[in-house]
Design an enzyme around this catalytic site. Structure first.
Site: not given
Length: 269
Positions: A75, A216
């Site tokens: 991530c 993101c």
């Protein structure tokens, strides 16, 4: 009692559990812990839980569990938040390495009023597609679900779709692509508007969150990797997300993501 820290990177928010000096949440309970406490009505609220541990391969280790309890390989916003916390605690210096399920990544940072972290995300890997009409090749601009879809792995898999304008189509369109059987492990879905040769704006539906997130990091890298490959942008691009901006730089060897991370609050469960 369990001590936790809430952090966010461009609005992509995380609960961090510090396991640098020993396990806090048992391995077989980490998934259930994330699903319970990421709930924004009955828990703390977050897009995922970061578990910071020690590593034999790097300076620190990151495991991340999404809000639905699934574990992700990587991530981008999460790793910056983990690094911010580790810097505050003195676990790492300005330049360090982080072990993830996607490999060992190197980071650097500068500390001003907040931490701005640069992460070497490795080299984007363009996924292969096996649609009979096209044979097998890079998954670039494949027609599916009424869109031209490209796919690339930047630690986790991402579909990238270029549009003229970002309208509220994400929740209507993204799930069909996210669950399409051509992606057996599922995929994150990004809609991209190209603003100029060095700037894009994106919205992302994240696998594991099953909703749009404010930002993101891996998705931003994926969008620039595809845009640059198709000649729509250059190799250093500002990416605008709902939560803020990231700077993505592509080289022949790797992609670099630059962005902020902030500590929000600490608490006890």
């Amino acid at each position: 009692m369990v001590h936790f820290t809430k952090l966010q990177g461009n609005g992509n928010d995380f609960i961090l559990i510090d396991e640098y000096n020993g396990e806090v949440i048992h391995a077989d309970k980490k998934s259930a812990f994330a699903a319970k406490y990421c709930d924004r009505n009955f828990g703390i609220g977050a897009d995922g839980v970061l578990y910071l541990g020690s590593s034999d391969r790097a300076d620190i280790r990151m495991r991340i569990f999404n809000s639905d309890g699934t574990e992700a390989e990587m991530c981008g916003n999460g790793i910056r938040c983990l690094v911010k916390y580790a810097l505050d605690k003195g676990y790492i210096k300005k330049n360090a390495t982080v072990e993830t399920l996607a490999g060992v990544l190197s980071i650097s940072s500068r500390i001003e009023d907040r931490t701005w972290v640069t992460v070497n995300m490795g080299k984007p890997v363009f996924m292969r597609e096996r649609i009979p009409a096209r044979g097998e090749g890079e998954f670039l601009e494949v027609d599916m679900h009424d869109y031209s879809v490209s796919a690339v792995n930047t630690g986790v898999p991402h579909a990238v779709i270029f549009v003229d304008s970002l309208v509220p189509q994400l929740m209507h369109t993204a799930p069909g692509i996210r669950y399409d059987p051509v992606f057996p492990k599922g995929i994150n879905v990004n809609f991209v508007r190209v603003d100029s040769i060095d700037e894009i704006t994106i919205s992302t539906y994240e696998r594991g969150v099953e909703a749009e997130t404010l930002s993101c990091g891996t998705g931003s890298v994926a969008c620039v990797a595809v845009a640059s490959r198709l000649g729509r942008t250059g190799r250093r691009v500002k990416v605008n997300t709902k939560g803020g901006e990231l700077i993505i730089t592509l080289t022949d060897e790797a992609a670099f993501m630059e962005g902020p991370a902030e500590r929000v609050f600490d608490g006890i469960i």
